[in-house]
Write a protein that holds these residues in place. Sequence first.
Motif, PDB file in Angstrom:
ATOM      1  N   HIS A 251       1.182  -2.404   6.744  1.00 57.70           N
ATOM      2  CA  HIS A 251       0.810  -1.485   5.885  1.00 57.70           C
ATOM      3  C   HIS A 251       0.233  -2.390   4.564  1.00 57.70           C
ATOM      4  O   HIS A 251      -0.835  -1.742   4.251  1.00 57.70           O
ATOM      5  CB  HIS A 251       2.064  -1.279   5.635  1.00 57.70           C
ATOM      6  N   THR A 255      -3.851  -0.753   4.222  1.00 58.26           N
ATOM      7  CA  THR A 255      -3.778   0.197   2.979  1.00 58.26           C
ATOM      8  C   THR A 255      -4.572   0.025   2.426  1.00 58.26           C
ATOM      9  O   THR A 255      -4.403  -1.284   1.787  1.00 58.26           O
ATOM     10  CB  THR A 255      -2.941   1.199   2.960  1.00 58.26           C
ATOM     11  N   PRO A 259      -1.540   4.817  -1.278  1.00 56.03           N
ATOM     12  CA  PRO A 259      -0.991   4.095  -0.296  1.00 56.03           C
ATOM     13  C   PRO A 259       0.059   3.411  -0.514  1.00 56.03           C
ATOM     14  O   PRO A 259       1.129   2.256   0.428  1.00 56.03           O
ATOM     15  CB  PRO A 259      -1.380   4.439   0.728  1.00 56.03           C
ATOM     16  N   SER A 282       1.891   6.140   7.311  1.00 57.23           N
ATOM     17  CA  SER A 282       0.566   5.133   7.216  1.00 57.23           C
ATOM     18  C   SER A 282       0.280   4.392   8.843  1.00 57.23           C
ATOM     19  O   SER A 282      -0.654   4.008   9.360  1.00 57.23           O
ATOM     20  CB  SER A 282       0.071   3.849   6.446  1.00 57.23           C
TER      21      SER A 282
END
Length: 327
Positions: A251, A255, A259, A282
């Motif tokens: 993640h 991202t 987020p 995500s």
Amino acid sequence: MTRVFTDTVLAADIAEGLARVKTLFESQLTSPFPAVNDLCRHVERYRGKMLRPTLVLVSGLAFTRETESLRSEHSIIAATVEMIHMATLVHDDVLDDAQVRRRGETVNFLRGNEAAVMLGDYLISNAFHLCSRAHDPALNLRLGEVTNTLCEGELVQLSRRHDLSLDENTYFEIVRRKTAVLVGASCELGAQLAGASTEDVVAMRQFGEHLGVAFQIQDDLLDLLGDEATVGKSILRDLEKGKLTLPMILHIARTHGAPRARALEAIEAKDSVALRDALTASGSIDAARAKAVAIVEEAKRGLPQTQRSHARELLLELADRIVARDA
Ligand code: FPP
Ligand code: MG
């Protein structure tokens, strides 16, 4: 998982082998002192899936003719790898401040950290004593390498706690060391003791190491997503102890903007609900799961041809179970 395991001869060989492992395990851990014995009996309750000894036995059977049996060394090594595993769990629960293991109380919760550290030492000492009963120094040497590597993995992990820059390669290096090498050695030594060729022994180690990495990814997913009653051990330990696991790492790497910031905040605040939401949204949970499945597929592709095809089929089935489990 579509395969059904139906070879009754093989099933009997494995059941017999595991019964010998249980006897060896219990006789090795017998002390005249109730203070020691009580803790050993408690820790025997931690024996659950018996994945590592099963892999020693099935890897051995895979390279043994149907008319022949496993060697006594197979039982010794199968019990040794399980005892090493128990020692690491007892120490790991101290590091993780865990209260529950295999649906029971951890030694550290029940008796305190000092007793748990000493019991882990007692288990690791007994594991090498038991291994010496095979009278093959090469086995002690190999398993000594494994426990060295395992401790290195834990020490590197400890040094990177709360480090939000931990990358995927370092995560895999930690996991390979702390979890996969012992699983790899279980497959390797099982095959080696049965007289498999050097090439096959190496392939079996790689098969086991892949399984070990996939196992740890699944373990990390269960720590974040599972519930304590089903998993049977304390959950959310990784978040609590600042251990970044694969979905978090993916993640953070993939991202940007809000987020990414939301997940970083959730990790720092140890907010598991917000973290799960961010990682699910995500696709990072799915991506981590997909990696575990891909690693299992790679393991299966690399599994060598064996003497007993039913044992090979069982190894493939065990590989699938690693990522299908919820406990
Ligand atoms: C599980 O991690 C932990 C390991 C696979 C290795 C732990 C090793 C040590 C603590 C070093 C001790 C070494 C010896 C030789 C005694 P986890 O916390 O992700 O798994 P869990 O969910 O089962 O707690
Ligand atoms: Mg733990």
